[in-house]
Design an enzyme around this catalytic site. Structure first.
Site, PDB file in Angstrom:
ATOM      1  N   ARG A 125      -3.539 -23.949   4.733  1.00 26.46           N
ATOM      2  CA  ARG A 125      -3.679 -24.072   3.277  1.00 26.46           C
ATOM      3  C   ARG A 125      -2.572 -24.935   2.691  1.00 26.46           C
ATOM      4  O   ARG A 125      -2.789 -25.685   1.744  1.00 26.46           O
ATOM      5  CB  ARG A 125      -3.617 -22.682   2.633  1.00 26.46           C
ATOM      6  CG  ARG A 125      -4.727 -21.748   3.019  1.00 26.46           C
ATOM      7  CD  ARG A 125      -4.489 -20.359   2.449  1.00 26.46           C
ATOM      8  NE  ARG A 125      -5.355 -19.367   3.069  1.00 26.46           N
ATOM      9  CZ  ARG A 125      -5.330 -18.072   2.786  1.00 26.46           C
ATOM     10  NH1 ARG A 125      -4.474 -17.627   1.881  1.00 26.46           N
ATOM     11  NH2 ARG A 125      -6.151 -17.233   3.383  1.00 26.46           N
ATOM     12  N   GLU A 177     -14.740 -23.895  -1.300  1.00 24.70           N
ATOM     13  CA  GLU A 177     -14.224 -23.222  -2.484  1.00 24.70           C
ATOM     14  C   GLU A 177     -12.941 -23.874  -2.997  1.00 24.70           C
ATOM     15  O   GLU A 177     -12.170 -24.434  -2.225  1.00 24.70           O
ATOM     16  CB  GLU A 177     -13.934 -21.751  -2.152  1.00 24.70           C
ATOM     17  CG  GLU A 177     -13.526 -20.919  -3.362  1.00 24.70           C
ATOM     18  CD  GLU A 177     -13.183 -19.489  -2.980  1.00 24.70           C
ATOM     19  OE1 GLU A 177     -13.547 -18.586  -3.746  1.00 24.70           O
ATOM     20  OE2 GLU A 177     -12.559 -19.276  -1.927  1.00 24.70           O
TER      21      GLU A 177
END
Length: 461
Positions: free
Chosen positions: A87, A154
């Site tokens: 991430r 997302e």
């Protein structure tokens, strides 16, 4: 795509991802529905699609998890939850951790495993996959995901920055996500519509519905201007039936007001993401309740929870049980379910007014909407509560009213009208309008955060 980093370094080395044209051709060749098609068909059938949260570090373990969930619970869409190193683009750290002990990863490091392993996962199951992550800069992850044949992605430049990162400038995350959205537009031109799900959940705790929806509207405006054809607006269940149903029903109204015609905007519900009750029967009551909220609100998809939420990362069987329970909300035996429609109408009017009062001034600044968003967060006219980022003021103080609905005790510098401020204070009653001494206010927030565990504790023998 700019900003590339080495892909799949070490013993998991992959060549660079193929071109968008090649990735689009691969997705078409899979012969499985895209996430957008699943959501569209769910809407046509009048049912709520069900999706789990799941992600582990090892490839064989991830593949086994997906296959087990599909075989035992038949979710409509499956998830690859990405690890924290990926991430934050710490790809080398993800590679080292994967090599040393995959169990130390809190998700699947897709970039490290590479797009060929991503395709292996995709071909192992019939359901389409979605990537969930939390990255302020997801350009490389998106490229690998699309090459893997994944058709739902997302996040956004606001919602995947401010809740997660302390020092990433909004201008940088918005620019990075614009590149992702432009690639989605190019894929749409090639016949592949990527579902871009917006993370309206934000910080997940006591998020007022209009804050969640306003941020999603702004991200959706940016995404559709870049060419995105499907933007799922995901809303976090707050816990009050009428308010949550109204918030979900607000999504198509806001889409008509702010987005171009022809864009698919499926409403999505994240089941309650606050403090979960520890007792299994209480947790399962809350899971079913969330699924019923999704049905009554017209959500196209519900992202389920498990009875182990309060204990940590759920095991496979708990995920299976949670999916099966959430899917029960689709039973035709529940067609008799109703909600206080007069209450929903009144709540919908309040939510829409608040969203308009937040969004319209930002879009009315003219020029580049990304710059307008950065300016609005700097002066506080855009804000979210409990942010980790120095680029949000976090002056919003939410509280529950006597019925459990989430209101604004303090709206900070949000450009609310006097009517809106008065309405929130009146609905809060004895809780507001003047912020209490800090100790008293924190005690009240703690009680609001523990709303469901406390509710079950009071009602159960």
């Amino acid at each position: 795509m700019t900003g590339r980093s080495p892909v799949g370094t070490g013993r998991f080395r992959d060549p660079a991802p193929p071109s968008l044209q090649e990735s689009a051709a691969y997705i078409t060749s899979l012969g499985k529905p895209t996430a957008e098609a699943v959501l569209r068909r769910a809407g046509e059938a009048g049912r709520v699609a069900v999706q789990p949260r799941c992600g582990v570090g090892g490839h064989r373990e991830m593949k086994r998890l997906l296959r087990t969930l599909e075989a035992e619970a038949a979710p409509d869409i499956l998830t690859l939850t990405i690890d924290s190193h990926t991430r934050l683009r710490r790809f080398e750290q993800a590679r080292r951790t994967l090599a040393d002990n995959p169990r130390d990863l809190n998700g699947y490091p897709l970039v490290t495993h590479g797009w060929r392993r991503g395709r292996d996962l995709n071909e192992a199951v019939a359901a389409p996959l979605e990537v969930r992550h939390g990255s302020p800069d997801a350009r490389l992850l998106f490229e690998v995901a699309v090459a893997s044949g994944i058709t739902s992605f997302e996040g956004g430049g606001i919602s995947y920055n401010l809740p997660y990162s302390k020092a990433v400038p909004l201008a940088e995350s918005l620019a990075a996500w614009e590149e992702v959205d432009r690639r989605c537009g190019e894929l749409a031109e090639l016949g592949v519509v990527i579902d871009r799900e917006l993370f309206g959940t934000l910080t997940a705790v006591l998020v007022p519905p209009s804050t969640s929806l306003a941020i999603s509207v702004l991200e959706a405006v940016l995404a559709t201007r870049a060419g995105v054809r499907c933007v799922s607006v995901a809303y976090p269940q707050g816990g009050h039936l009428v308010q949550d149903v109204a918030a979900l029903r607000a999504v198509p109204v806001l889409a008509e007001r702010y987005l171009p015609a022809g864009v698919a905007v499926p409403p999505v519900l994240h089941e309650f993401m606050g403090v979960f009750p520890r007792a299994r029967r209480d947790a399962e009551d809350l899971i079913l309740y969330g699924a019923l909220v999704a049905r009554l609100g017209g959500a196209r998809k519900v992202i389920s929870k498990t009875h182990q939420e309060a204990a940590g990362i759920p095991d496979t069987q708990a995920n299976v049980d949670g999916l099966r329970l959430a899917d029960r909300a689709n039973s035709p035996l529940l067609d008799f379910l109703t909600v206080d429609e007069a209450g929903v109408t009144a709540e919908l009017e309040r939510i829409l007014r608040e969203v308009d009062e937040i969004v319209a001034p930002v879009l009315g600044r003219g020029g580049d909407p990304r710059a307008a968003i950065v300016e609005a967060f700097a002066d506080g006219s855009l804000d979210i509560p409990f942010s980790a980022s120095r680029y949000a003021r976090s002056d919003i103080v939410p509280r529950r009213d006597a019925e459990g609905a989430i209101r604004y005790l303090s709206a900070g510098s949000l450009p609310f009208s006097r009517r809106t401020v008065r309405d929130n204070h009146e609905l809060l009653g004895e809780v507001g309008p003047v912020p209490a001494p800090m100790g008293q206010m924190l005690a009240g927030l703690t009680a609001d955060i523990h709303y469901f565990p406390d509710l079950f504790r009071q009602r159960r023998p």
